[in-house]
Design a protein around this motif. Structure first.
Motif, PDB file in Angstrom:
ATOM      1  N   ILE A  60       2.341   5.375   1.808  1.00  7.46           N
ATOM      2  CA  ILE A  60       1.817   5.854   0.524  1.00  7.46           C
ATOM      3  C   ILE A  60       0.862   7.000   0.842  1.00  7.46           C
ATOM      4  O   ILE A  60      -0.045   6.847   1.654  1.00  7.46           O
ATOM      5  CB  ILE A  60       1.051   4.745  -0.222  1.00  7.46           C
ATOM      6  CG1 ILE A  60       1.983   3.612  -0.626  1.00  7.46           C
ATOM      7  CG2 ILE A  60       0.362   5.318  -1.458  1.00  7.46           C
ATOM      8  CD1 ILE A  60       1.284   2.458  -1.306  1.00  7.46           C
ATOM      9  N   THR A  61       1.089   8.143   0.215  1.00 10.43           N
ATOM     10  CA  THR A  61       0.232   9.317   0.453  1.00 10.43           C
ATOM     11  C   THR A  61      -0.109   9.979  -0.887  1.00 10.43           C
ATOM     12  O   THR A  61       0.393   9.567  -1.930  1.00 10.43           O
ATOM     13  CB  THR A  61       0.952  10.364   1.325  1.00 10.43           C
ATOM     14  OG1 THR A  61       2.015  10.932   0.559  1.00 10.43           O
ATOM     15  CG2 THR A  61       1.482   9.770   2.615  1.00 10.43           C
ATOM     16  N   MET A  62      -0.907  11.016  -0.812  1.00 17.44           N
ATOM     17  CA  MET A  62      -1.207  11.833  -1.994  1.00 17.44           C
ATOM     18  C   MET A  62      -0.256  13.024  -2.093  1.00 17.44           C
ATOM     19  O   MET A  62      -0.485  13.947  -2.875  1.00 17.44           O
ATOM     20  CB  MET A  62      -2.662  12.300  -1.946  1.00 17.44           C
ATOM     21  CG  MET A  62      -3.667  11.195  -2.193  1.00 17.44           C
ATOM     22  SD  MET A  62      -3.497  10.418  -3.822  1.00 17.44           S
ATOM     23  CE  MET A  62      -4.218  11.666  -4.869  1.00 17.44           C
ATOM     24  N   GLY A  72       1.081   3.260  -7.655  1.00 11.85           N
ATOM     25  CA  GLY A  72       0.533   4.514  -7.149  1.00 11.85           C
ATOM     26  C   GLY A  72       1.043   5.706  -7.938  1.00 11.85           C
ATOM     27  O   GLY A  72       0.287   6.644  -8.229  1.00 11.85           O
ATOM     28  N   SER A 104      -3.414   8.817   3.509  1.00  9.74           N
ATOM     29  CA  SER A 104      -2.250   7.954   3.652  1.00  9.74           C
ATOM     30  C   SER A 104      -2.632   6.498   3.862  1.00  9.74           C
ATOM     31  O   SER A 104      -3.619   6.185   4.510  1.00  9.74           O
ATOM     32  CB  SER A 104      -1.437   8.456   4.856  1.00  9.74           C
ATOM     33  OG  SER A 104      -0.349   7.633   5.108  1.00  9.74           O
ATOM     34  N   LEU A 140      -0.860   5.793 -11.214  1.00  7.98           N
ATOM     35  CA  LEU A 140      -2.245   6.237 -11.009  1.00  7.98           C
ATOM     36  C   LEU A 140      -2.320   7.719 -10.664  1.00  7.98           C
ATOM     37  O   LEU A 140      -3.179   8.449 -11.190  1.00  7.98           O
ATOM     38  CB  LEU A 140      -2.917   5.394  -9.919  1.00  7.98           C
ATOM     39  CG  LEU A 140      -3.118   3.916 -10.261  1.00  7.98           C
ATOM     40  CD1 LEU A 140      -3.659   3.161  -9.060  1.00  7.98           C
ATOM     41  CD2 LEU A 140      -4.018   3.750 -11.475  1.00  7.98           C
ATOM     42  N   LYS A 141      -1.430   8.193  -9.792  1.00 11.99           N
ATOM     43  CA  LYS A 141      -1.440   9.613  -9.432  1.00 11.99           C
ATOM     44  C   LYS A 141      -1.050  10.494 -10.623  1.00 11.99           C
ATOM     45  O   LYS A 141      -1.585  11.596 -10.785  1.00 11.99           O
ATOM     46  CB  LYS A 141      -0.520   9.868  -8.236  1.00 11.99           C
ATOM     47  CG  LYS A 141      -1.085   9.333  -6.927  1.00 11.99           C
ATOM     48  CD  LYS A 141      -0.210   9.685  -5.750  1.00 11.99           C
ATOM     49  CE  LYS A 141       0.764   8.580  -5.457  1.00 11.99           C
ATOM     50  NZ  LYS A 141       1.544   8.808  -4.224  1.00 11.99           N
ATOM     51  N   PHE A 182       5.396   1.490  -4.612  1.00 16.79           N
ATOM     52  CA  PHE A 182       4.899   2.818  -4.959  1.00 16.79           C
ATOM     53  C   PHE A 182       4.773   3.056  -6.465  1.00 16.79           C
ATOM     54  O   PHE A 182       4.280   4.088  -6.890  1.00 16.79           O
ATOM     55  CB  PHE A 182       5.806   3.885  -4.346  1.00 16.79           C
ATOM     56  CG  PHE A 182       5.912   3.764  -2.860  1.00 16.79           C
ATOM     57  CD1 PHE A 182       4.910   4.256  -2.041  1.00 16.79           C
ATOM     58  CD2 PHE A 182       6.992   3.113  -2.276  1.00 16.79           C
ATOM     59  CE1 PHE A 182       4.989   4.121  -0.666  1.00 16.79           C
ATOM     60  CE2 PHE A 182       7.075   2.974  -0.901  1.00 16.79           C
ATOM     61  CZ  PHE A 182       6.071   3.472  -0.095  1.00 16.79           C
ATOM     62  N   ASN A 191       7.450  11.751 -10.655  1.00 14.66           N
ATOM     63  CA  ASN A 191       7.305  10.710  -9.637  1.00 14.66           C
ATOM     64  C   ASN A 191       8.494   9.752  -9.654  1.00 14.66           C
ATOM     65  O   ASN A 191       8.963   9.320  -8.598  1.00 14.66           O
ATOM     66  CB  ASN A 191       5.991   9.941  -9.838  1.00 14.66           C
ATOM     67  CG  ASN A 191       4.827  10.640  -9.203  1.00 14.66           C
ATOM     68  OD1 ASN A 191       4.664  10.612  -7.993  1.00 14.66           O
ATOM     69  ND2 ASN A 191       4.011  11.295 -10.014  1.00 14.66           N
TER      70      ASN A 191
END
Length: 192
Positions: free
Chosen positions: A49-51, A169, A41, A172-173, A166, A138
């Motif tokens: 922001i986390t995974m 992110g 995080s 990218l995720k 976000f 997402n």
């Protein structure tokens, strides 16, 4: 010229053929992965922001829509029961009525969407489609999070605090998810 069509599968792991005990073990393992992803995080206010979203979409892709959704719901249930499995080790009912509620509600929907479309063939063998699928999931999560946060902060502040930071992110995720699924698909194919 003939087109080769890959058969739809129940997810990367065909868990439908497993016993209920084995499926329960996969659910437990999935909730642990989700809890660990929550610990990765970057603290931000009002939402870190986390995974988590990476793990949510991967659980959907790997487990299929039914078991993937069940796994995410079990993880959220653990949080409701007081286990510190969410970002910032939060738990209880507060996260489900506070600023993160919209995002949390979106997670089982995201897993179901990714799991369902993975079963329909958008998998590691189609990485661009997989990237777009994970990105759409997402975007869905950010949209539901923004809608809830808008009720608390107003639309513009919710966008600035709960969506804009976000977006990169999420891209990218999503790319990471597509790449990981491509590697899994290649390894699975070479093992045959």
């Amino acid at each position: 010229m003939t087109a080769q069509v890959r058969a739809a599968t129940p997810g990367f792991f065909d868990l439908s053929t497993k016993s209920y005990v084995q499926q329960a073990m996969f659910v437990m393992a999935g909730t642990m992965v989700l809890a660990l992803a929550s610990k990765i995080s970057v603290p931000m206010i009002p939402v870190p922001i986390t995974m988590q979203t990476f793990a949510v979409t991967m659980v959907g892709a790997l487990y299929g829509w039914r078991l993937g959704t069940l796994t995410v719901l079990a993880w959220l249930g653990e949080a409701m029961l007081g286990l510190p499995v969410l970002a910032g080790a939060s738990s209880g009912l507060a996260p489900f009525v506070g600023p993160t509620a919209g995002y949390l509600v979106s997670f089982p929907i995201m897993a179901a969407l990714v799991g369902f479309l993975t079963q329909k063939g958008i998998n590691g063998h189609r990485p661009v489609a997989g990237l777009l699928l994970h990105l759409a999931a997402n975007a869905l999560g950010l949209t539901l999070g923004w809608l809830w946060l808008s009720g608390l902060l107003g639309a513009e502040k919710a966008w600035i605090a709960g969506v804009a930071p976000f977006i990169l992110g999420a891209v990218l995720k999503s790319a990471l998810a597509a790449a990981v699924l491509k590697v899994i698909a290649l390894r699975t194919e070479s093992a045959k």
